[in-house]
Write a protein that holds these residues in place. Structure first.
Motif, short mmCIF file in Angstrom:
data_model
loop_
_atom_site.label_atom_id
_atom_site.label_comp_id
_atom_site.label_asym_id
_atom_site.label_seq_id
_atom_site.Cartn_x
_atom_site.Cartn_y
_atom_site.Cartn_z
N ASP A 70 -13.53 -6.04 -0.11
CA ASP A 70 -14.13 -5.96 1.23
C ASP A 70 -13.49 -6.99 2.16
OD1 ASP A 70 -15.90 -3.98 0.32
OD2 ASP A 70 -17.45 -5.44 -0.17
N GLY A 129 -10.80 -5.49 4.65
CA GLY A 129 -11.55 -5.44 5.90
C GLY A 129 -11.78 -4.01 6.36
N THR A 130 -11.53 -3.76 7.61
CA THR A 130 -11.76 -2.43 8.18
C THR A 130 -10.75 -1.39 7.68
OG1 THR A 130 -10.42 -2.92 10.12
CG2 THR A 130 -12.79 -3.39 10.28
N GLN A 131 -9.72 -1.83 7.00
CA GLN A 131 -8.69 -0.92 6.48
C GLN A 131 -9.03 -0.36 5.10
OE1 GLN A 131 -5.92 -0.09 8.34
NE2 GLN A 131 -7.00 -1.23 9.93
N GLN A 132 -10.14 -0.80 4.52
CA GLN A 132 -10.45 -0.42 3.14
C GLN A 132 -10.50 1.08 2.92
OE1 GLN A 132 -13.46 -1.54 -0.46
NE2 GLN A 132 -13.96 -2.35 1.51
N ARG A 166 -9.12 3.52 4.63
CA ARG A 166 -7.78 4.11 4.79
C ARG A 166 -6.92 3.83 3.57
NH1 ARG A 166 -3.04 2.29 5.64
NH2 ARG A 166 -3.71 0.19 6.16
N ASN A 201 -7.50 -12.87 6.05
CA ASN A 201 -8.92 -12.48 6.02
C ASN A 201 -9.72 -13.38 5.09
OD1 ASN A 201 -8.41 -10.36 7.77
ND2 ASN A 201 -8.52 -8.77 6.21
#
Length: 118
Positions: free
Chosen positions: A11, A15-18, A20, A81
């Protein structure tokens, strides 16, 4: 396993790319995507002993050694991150010079440059 109240390593790293990234791996092969998620991240990365930032800096150096630009891009982002500073990432990459040589290290710094320009 780390503290159950802390976020999973994947996580933080992805981050927000997980979503994809997981989808891309599963498109290559559903079992491969599952193995990477369950073993590499939910088992190895979530082990105690080293903090996540250190694990990511090590991963960056190892990926330079393997000549794996797409994965290095992911783990440079993951190191940041996880709390690594730009100087710490640069330091990890510079440690590659005496062991791997200049060409791979220069290529790694190009990936870092691209990341920082975003």
């Amino acid at each position: 396993m780390t503290d159950p109240d802390s976020p999973r390593a994947r996580d933080v790293i992805f981050g927000t790319q997980q979503g994809r990234i997981q989808q891309r791996l599963e498109q290559l092969d559903p079992d491969l995507g599952t193995y990477i998620r369950d073993f590499a991240y939910d088992t190895v990365y979530d082990r105690p002993g080293l903090d996540l930032k250190s694990k990511e800096l090590i991963a960056c150096a190892l990926l330079v050694s393997l000549g794996s630009p797409p994965e290095l891009r992911t783990h440079i982002r993951g190191a940041i991150n996880a709390g690594a500073t730009e100087d710490e990432v640069r330091g990890a990459l510079l440690m590659c010079v005496p062991y791997l040589g200049f060409p791979r290290t220069v290529a790694a710094f190009e990936i870092l440059r691209q990341h920082l320009e975003r």
